[in-house]
Design a protein around this motif. Structure first.
Motif, PDB file in Angstrom:
ATOM      1  N   ALA A   1     -73.863   8.517 -19.938  1.00 12.86           N
ATOM      2  CA  ALA A   1     -72.447   8.176 -20.022  1.00 12.86           C
ATOM      3  C   ALA A   1     -72.135   7.505 -21.354  1.00 12.86           C
ATOM      4  CB  ALA A   1     -72.005   7.315 -18.827  1.00 12.86           C
ATOM      5  N   ALA A   2     -72.532   8.190 -22.429  1.00 11.05           N
ATOM      6  CA  ALA A   2     -72.298   7.685 -23.789  1.00 11.05           C
ATOM      7  C   ALA A   2     -72.864   6.286 -23.993  1.00 11.05           C
ATOM      8  CB  ALA A   2     -70.805   7.738 -24.142  1.00 11.05           C
TER       9      ALA A   2
ATOM     10  N   SER B   1     -73.530   4.023 -21.517  1.00 11.17           N
ATOM     11  CA  SER B   1     -73.082   3.015 -20.549  1.00 11.17           C
ATOM     12  C   SER B   1     -74.081   2.810 -19.434  1.00 11.17           C
ATOM     13  CB  SER B   1     -71.765   3.452 -19.896  1.00 11.17           C
ATOM     14  OG  SER B   1     -70.833   3.759 -20.874  1.00 11.17           O
ATOM     15  N   LEU B   2     -75.115   3.630 -19.398  1.00  8.39           N
ATOM     16  CA  LEU B   2     -76.081   3.574 -18.302  1.00  8.39           C
ATOM     17  C   LEU B   2     -77.476   3.345 -18.852  1.00  8.39           C
ATOM     18  CD1 LEU B   2     -74.620   6.562 -16.234  1.00  8.39           C
ATOM     19  CD2 LEU B   2     -74.475   4.130 -15.639  1.00  8.39           C
TER      20      LEU B   2
ATOM     21  N   ASN C   1     -77.881   3.949 -11.005  1.00  7.56           N
ATOM     22  CA  ASN C   1     -78.079   3.183  -9.782  1.00  7.56           C
ATOM     23  C   ASN C   1     -79.393   2.411  -9.730  1.00  7.56           C
ATOM     24  OD1 ASN C   1     -75.619   3.902  -8.307  1.00  7.56           O
ATOM     25  ND2 ASN C   1     -76.407   5.999  -8.476  1.00  7.56           N
TER      26      ASN C   1
ATOM     27  N   LYS D   1     -69.772  -0.946 -22.719  1.00  8.73           N
ATOM     28  CA  LYS D   1     -70.666   0.109 -22.225  1.00  8.73           C
ATOM     29  C   LYS D   1     -71.702  -0.443 -21.240  1.00  8.73           C
ATOM     30  CE  LYS D   1     -70.125   3.480 -25.974  1.00  8.73           C
ATOM     31  NZ  LYS D   1     -69.497   4.650 -25.387  1.00  8.73           N
TER      32      LYS D   1
ATOM     33  N   MET E   1     -74.717  -1.128 -14.820  1.00  7.00           N
ATOM     34  CA  MET E   1     -74.765   0.148 -14.095  1.00  7.00           C
ATOM     35  C   MET E   1     -73.485   0.968 -14.218  1.00  7.00           C
ATOM     36  SD  MET E   1     -74.978  -1.016 -10.049  1.00  7.00           S
ATOM     37  CE  MET E   1     -74.679   0.576  -9.289  1.00  7.00           C
ATOM     38  N   GLY E   2     -72.826   0.804 -15.378  1.00  6.37           N
ATOM     39  CA  GLY E   2     -71.702   1.689 -15.647  1.00  6.37           C
ATOM     40  C   GLY E   2     -70.358   1.204 -15.150  1.00  6.37           C
TER      41      GLY E   2
ATOM     42  N   ASP F   1     -75.963   6.678  -3.686  1.00  6.52           N
ATOM     43  CA  ASP F   1     -76.271   6.839  -5.117  1.00  6.52           C
ATOM     44  C   ASP F   1     -75.273   7.749  -5.834  1.00  6.52           C
ATOM     45  OD1 ASP F   1     -78.410   5.100  -5.488  1.00  6.52           O
ATOM     46  OD2 ASP F   1     -79.830   6.550  -4.654  1.00  6.52           O
ATOM     47  N   GLY F   2     -74.023   7.652  -5.433  1.00  4.26           N
ATOM     48  CA  GLY F   2     -72.991   8.395  -6.148  1.00  4.26           C
ATOM     49  C   GLY F   2     -72.996   8.010  -7.626  1.00  4.26           C
TER      50      GLY F   2
ATOM     51  N   THR G   1     -71.936   6.570 -10.913  1.00  8.40           N
ATOM     52  CA  THR G   1     -70.990   5.480 -11.172  1.00  8.40           C
ATOM     53  C   THR G   1     -69.944   5.906 -12.203  1.00  8.40           C
ATOM     54  OG1 THR G   1     -72.539   4.565 -12.777  1.00  8.40           O
ATOM     55  CG2 THR G   1     -72.519   3.578 -10.572  1.00  8.40           C
ATOM     56  N   THR G   2     -70.433   6.255 -13.355  1.00 11.84           N
ATOM     57  CA  THR G   2     -69.490   6.529 -14.433  1.00 11.84           C
ATOM     58  C   THR G   2     -69.932   7.789 -15.149  1.00 11.84           C
ATOM     59  OG1 THR G   2     -68.227   5.464 -16.196  1.00 11.84           O
ATOM     60  CG2 THR G   2     -70.604   5.162 -16.271  1.00 11.84           C
ATOM     61  N   SER G   3     -68.994   8.618 -15.581  1.00 11.85           N
ATOM     62  CA  SER G   3     -69.359   9.974 -16.012  1.00 11.85           C
ATOM     63  C   SER G   3     -68.443  10.542 -17.082  1.00 11.85           C
ATOM     64  CB  SER G   3     -69.348  10.899 -14.795  1.00 11.85           C
ATOM     65  OG  SER G   3     -68.112  10.755 -14.108  1.00 11.85           O
ATOM     66  N   LEU G   4     -67.869   9.683 -17.882  1.00 14.39           N
ATOM     67  CA  LEU G   4     -66.989  10.170 -18.958  1.00 14.39           C
ATOM     68  C   LEU G   4     -65.973  11.140 -18.350  1.00 14.39           C
ATOM     69  CD1 LEU G   4     -69.930  10.762 -21.457  1.00 14.39           C
ATOM     70  CD2 LEU G   4     -68.426   8.781 -21.390  1.00 14.39           C
TER      71      LEU G   4
ATOM     72  N   THR H   1     -64.838   5.601 -22.923  1.00 10.95           N
ATOM     73  CA  THR H   1     -66.074   5.663 -22.133  1.00 10.95           C
ATOM     74  C   THR H   1     -65.829   5.624 -20.632  1.00 10.95           C
ATOM     75  OG1 THR H   1     -67.377   4.716 -23.893  1.00 10.95           O
ATOM     76  CG2 THR H   1     -68.203   4.408 -21.645  1.00 10.95           C
ATOM     77  N   PHE H   2     -65.001   4.682 -20.177  1.00  5.32           N
ATOM     78  CA  PHE H   2     -64.891   4.459 -18.730  1.00  5.32           C
ATOM     79  C   PHE H   2     -63.754   5.245 -18.092  1.00  5.32           C
ATOM     80  CE2 PHE H   2     -67.049   0.417 -20.084  1.00  5.32           C
ATOM     81  CZ  PHE H   2     -68.278   0.710 -19.508  1.00  5.32           C
TER      82      PHE H   2
ATOM     83  N   PHE I   1     -64.735   6.507 -14.141  1.00  4.82           N
ATOM     84  CA  PHE I   1     -65.392   5.512 -13.289  1.00  4.82           C
ATOM     85  C   PHE I   1     -65.218   5.958 -11.833  1.00  4.82           C
ATOM     86  CE2 PHE I   1     -64.997   0.999 -11.438  1.00  4.82           C
ATOM     87  CZ  PHE I   1     -66.360   0.939 -11.151  1.00  4.82           C
TER      88      PHE I   1
ATOM     89  N   TYR J   1     -66.342   5.057  -8.871  1.00  2.00           N
ATOM     90  CA  TYR J   1     -66.029   4.120  -7.787  1.00  2.00           C
ATOM     91  C   TYR J   1     -64.510   4.027  -7.614  1.00  2.00           C
ATOM     92  CZ  TYR J   1     -70.836   2.191  -8.011  1.00  2.00           C
ATOM     93  OH  TYR J   1     -72.185   2.007  -7.990  1.00  2.00           O
TER      94      TYR J   1
END
Lengths: 425, 425, 425, 425
Positions: A54-55, A57-58, A63, A273, A278-279, B78-79, B81-84, B302-303, B306, B308
């Protein structure tokens, strides 16, 4: 039900409602759902090593179990989710952990400002504060810099300023070459001359803003000497030195701050980030106490008090950064990447223009964008997600989780190595 | 252990490390830890009715059970979290819910852009897009507006522009009076004349940006006629109409969008704050499809992915907005607040300058800041947290959870009524 | 030889080397060579009454004999032509005359700053000084204003700002309506509200800049009440009040300064155009002594010491403005113009939208640009040169020499009256 | 009467009414009245060799007889003084002379735009036109540049931008080093790299603006190679190349344009100062015909048609520039100055840092401002007026009339030589 949905709303159909501005999903078109450690999974059950993170961020992977547990406990206890800048137990714990685990052991005496939870917002706050504190307008930023997309941050972002006069205001930013940009000898003398000689047209600035390791710009690593030169220059000119550690910080470089490599201490540090671990969106500034000239509320933002992020951030600091083992492993992984880059440079010298790495922040510049893209696509097909960067998008950017173990790293690098072999022979 | 920490690190000591920029914690100095429905609790076990709602980010109250459950399930699985801006199952579900529950039933055909998860970032994106789409620079914003703290958003924020020439760039923004600002007759004719007459000095702008209900500015509610006039004017001038629904949206006004009251449809809608449903950072734009002229990646952050927040947002839309009962209750609560304001206006006419409300968004303007502050302090001492707003900070801003029930609302208003009685007689 | 040249180099061929930017010569295509009093002659011997007066630079007519003699004497004596800001006898004489004939009799105590000899340069200097003196950036200018073509002056010019975002920088200028612009009641109350109410978005400015009589904007005359209101507002806000008297000054309005009609005293006065008395480039500021916060050389300009202009300016002040007869004649001519306008308004009410005059500064607004242009063309063909102005170029602007005698004025107005009769019946 | 006046209004008393902005008169406090050839006289009858030449506006000396006669004839014949951009016989004659004597013999095909009669206005027009023609905002200017005092011109003036953030708007100008500024090898390669490499932060500009010989900046002479490099770079980038020849033009450099030395042809040339030949305000642009994209009236200015200046300018071109003898003498005088500088460099090497000259444009840089000022004062006392320049005001700037004869030059240089001897031994 999920299956039905998938039929009706395939990712393709999603595109029809999501704006044309979307980008990563064009390169990695899977629909993702689950992450675990170094792996990202899609709804079809496919699995990728995730070197995109994530650029950045992780950094601790997807998780991380300790952080996840802490967060679940917090949510189950009905912990306050978001609280502006009210005092909360979660914020207090984070500030304590930051002080104990990061600042004090490094002899750092910074104050902390929580910003709207984007890196860009931290940059905006840093530039405003530097301007307020010095009474000057000018800012010096560097070639290939990237600091964010809001107007103030973008005006200090070299690549974006280049093309966006339409909607970007002129904003008293002067750009000078980042170390190595020109490839010419005496490059920093040039910077120094322009800033120190009366009549250059570049006034002593409010601030220098720099990424000690440039990410978007192509994984360009400033040397300790260059950063020390900048520190000295800022002092001479009465300018604030801002380090944007948004991507290079939180362990990415092998240490918590990338500037630790240089033993140079900035006046303001921008973090975001991976700071939450954990993002979760989070962003902050570290400030020299003497620069803390804000009036109450002068820079604010609704989500500057997102307690979930404080909870996971606290756990990340206490779990990883207090651990000797973690730091040793970081060094080892960094060395392994460096070795791989070294071998590839030798083996694929025709197509491989340049490699660079600091800790787990690595770049491989190819001879052109097409080659880089082909390698990226092959990696994606064979189980590795990896980003490109650089002004010409010709550089592979490796951001593996900093918690990756030896076997995982070997396996992922093997995928990359095979892709290089395929396209660079 | 927690107790020990409390002794050593009282909120007071926290202040020594947190920047002077902090503000709410100066007015409400407790250390908070838990939230449930309309209540906020501190570490001492004290309880407050929360009419601050994290500046409108907690419209559905603290930790609404359905949203909390959905989030816990997502985290446990474990979904990601963040994925651009990658495709994810969570994002798809949200887009589907938004389309089915909000857009289609209202006949709206917007595309969706996810922004860095602050309201300011949505505003930045909206202004950039309007400028790009029209090829114009100018923006018209309104008196008492507040759109955020980043350079672009701040340059369209009336109160802040006033004082921040030091670090704010001139940015082609013209300010005109929001409805009622001048208190003069023909006020909108004045706006219309300045914009439609050649030679006024105000060019046909790229965009108008307006909050249909101004929050920070003092709970100022634009009438349907005024908003329709603006729509007409924007059409005539070829300008983009941007509604900032960051605080007024997501049910605050009694409907999902406050502009539903006016039957006026903007070209761009900015949403943030309560869009995630339980205070998780999230921000988006709704765009007329024809305005979606972005290049891929031209505005990112970045976020912006998100997950969640997507999970809780989806649940909020499906749980509340598909429910007839919820909407009925909203109307009832709005009416109760209106009645209370009516009575107070009558009873305290000497000190109470003005009241205003739309749904559960209400303001009480006192004769001066001192009175307003005294009432606020009394409320805090007696169990109600309530914010002040307006250019002179003389207006109490009521942002109760929109899910508050009759008994809770009565009890909270009784606290406020008592405080008014004490200070306004 | 002249004839031959005329054959070879007709005005047409001149156009091939002169830039497309030329404008007046497209409307009045003759090649002019000689001027005498109210008359302008071309190389063919044709003669025109000149109501253009070089855009108000020739208030005393062409080649006024006393000024011409003084200039010839000066040149014959090898007087210094240009001398930067060195002391010269010619400058001293001018400062003395200005002090004795203009400032002291009017109880004015201004200091004098000589600027680069364009009105725009005086405006640039005035705005810079106001910003320096107040430490503020913002400037309030008015609808239909015109202050010049350089970047700073243009940014305060309503009509030009409208169209020139391409090359004009945003420059902290807010535009508010000049008296009567909106045609709405309570217009100045709007201005006052927007400037005096916190939260309007318009900060207390460094300066107000206004033409007491707007020329380019359509001969719009501010009333004494309006100017007094502005004076009061400026005082309240701590803002500098700048009057641009570049076109309205030097007798054009019937008095030396047009602001004398209003008994309002600005802090800075910009003078240019007719200040030299016979069309020689010259420009100056009059400054409240307390505003004179310049450092030596902080604003300069090569031709700020053009002594020929000092010589003719001195003579103009001493010859005309010390003369009672001149001032009486001015009043009489003004009254005659007013009477003519009155009659035309009555006779041609269908096409004649509005007339306005102050002294010898008069405007006739027609129902559309086409009518105005037709009248202008007929006048040109029948012996009168007259300009158009206004945002829609629909207003005839009468700038007869202020030294015109009754017979000349009658004759010129007859030409204009005939043209009106032809096109407005 | 003059005597009496002198007693009452000494220069000292003049100061009380003239603004603090005055500067030259503080260094050369005499009251001047007469000029003849190379000499300037004060009211006391004292005489100075004039190497200031009104900052380069009097290249042909004071009151050159042929020009003076032509001007007297014109005035006596009641020639039109000022005429906006109307066609006049005087303008036609000037355009013809310019074409025949200057442009055609040099193979130049420029169009001519008359500007408000200040150099700054020509610069403003050039920058606007370049921005309009290219659709770009950015401008590249150079260290130690000086282009004028209006907002647009000042924003491209290196030394002034440095100190004037208060009243100067950010204006998309990037500053790069003028030849030799950094003293580093590969200096122009730096410039080239920063402009040609994507990601530098400096967009391909609308224009480069440069003085081929910098005057205010310290008499810095660009080499033919450097100018050719700039020409090439501008072509590559699609940028307009603007040469500011305001001080370096009109024979100052030994040729009419200083760029003739380099055989490089700019797209726009700014001329002012000596273009009128005897110090009358005048300013113009020479434009590549393809750049002439102005709309009529898009850039104007009242005094852009000052016919007296056309008359003297025409005479200057025809009298001097058509004469072989004049050009020969120019070369000889230039060589004599160069020889003197050479000797002084040798004799006073301890205090004399650098000399430079091109034609009759010469600079002598001393070791510090104090030395330079002392020499300047001694010269003034002993009969020579000479200016200082450079970012540190440590450079004597020699601008003798280009018509000076050998004996006069010898005498004046002797005064300077004596002063150097006194202060540099």
């Amino acid at each position: 039900m999920d299956n039905m949905e998938t039929e009706i709303h395939s990712p393709a159909s999603l595109s029809t409602i999501e704006s044309e501005v979307r980008s990563y999903c064009r390169v990695f078109p899977a629909e993702f759902c689950r992450g675990e450690g170094v792996f990202l999974y899609d709804t079809q059950g496919r699995r990728w090593y995730d070197f995109l993170s994530a650029a950045g961020s992780l950094n601790y992977g997807h998780n991380p179990p300790m952080l996840k547990s802490a967060l679940l406990r917090y949510i189950e206890s009905d912990g306050v989710t978001t609280s502006l800048d009210l005092h909360t137990r979660a914020k207090r714990s984070f500030l304590q952990a930051l002080d104990e685990v990061i600042l004090r052991p490094r002899g750092l005496d910074y104050k902390v400002q929580f910003c709207g939870p984007t890196g860009a917002n931290a940059v905006e706050a840093a530039l405003k504060l530097a301007r307020k504190a010095t009474g000057r307008q000018g800012v010096v930023a560097f070639s290939n810099s990237y600091h964010g997309m809001s107007t103030g941050a973008m005006s200090a972002s070299a690549s974006h300023r280049r093309r966006n006069e339409t909607y970007l205001s002129a904003n008293w930013v002067d750009f000078l070459p980042f170390e190595g940009f020109t490839g010419l000898p005496h490059e920093f003398d040039f910077v120094r001359k322009l800033l120190r000689t009366r009549g250059s047209g570049i006034a002593p600035p409010a601030a220098f803003i720099v990424e000690p390791v440039q990410g978007e710009g192509g994984v360009n690593i400033a040397s300790p000497e260059w950063l020390a030169g900048l520190r000295e220059l800022a002092d001479e000119l009465g300018a604030v030195l801002i380090f944007d550690e948004i991507q290079s910080g939180c362990g990415r470089s092998g240490r918590f701050f990338s500037f630790e490599h240089a033993r140079v201490q900035p006046d303001i540090v921008c973090l975001s980030k991976s700071i939450s671990g954990m993002g979760l969106p989070m962003s902050l500034l570290l400030l020299e106490p003497s620069l803390d000239v804000w009036s109450p509320g002068e820079h604010n933002g609704t989500f500057r008090g997102f307690n979930y992020a404080f909870v996971t951030a606290t756990e990340a600091l206490r779990h990883y950064w207090a651990s000797e083992e973690f730091r040793t492993s970081l060094q080892a992984r960094g060395a392994e990447i460096e070795a791989a880059l070294h071998n590839w440079s030798r083996d694929y010298s025709r197509h491989l223009v340049r490699t660079s790495s600091q800790g787990l922040f690595a770049g491989i510049q190819l001879d052109c964008e097409a080659t880089a893209r082909a390698i990226q696509e092959t990696c994606y097909e064979t189980g590795l997600i990896i980003e490109r960067c650089g002004a010409d998008a010709d550089t592979l950017k490796l951001l593996p989780p900093v918690v990756i173990n030896r076997e995982e790293l070997d396996a992922a690098l093997r995928i990359l190595g095979d892709a290089l072999a395929r396209h660079c022979r």
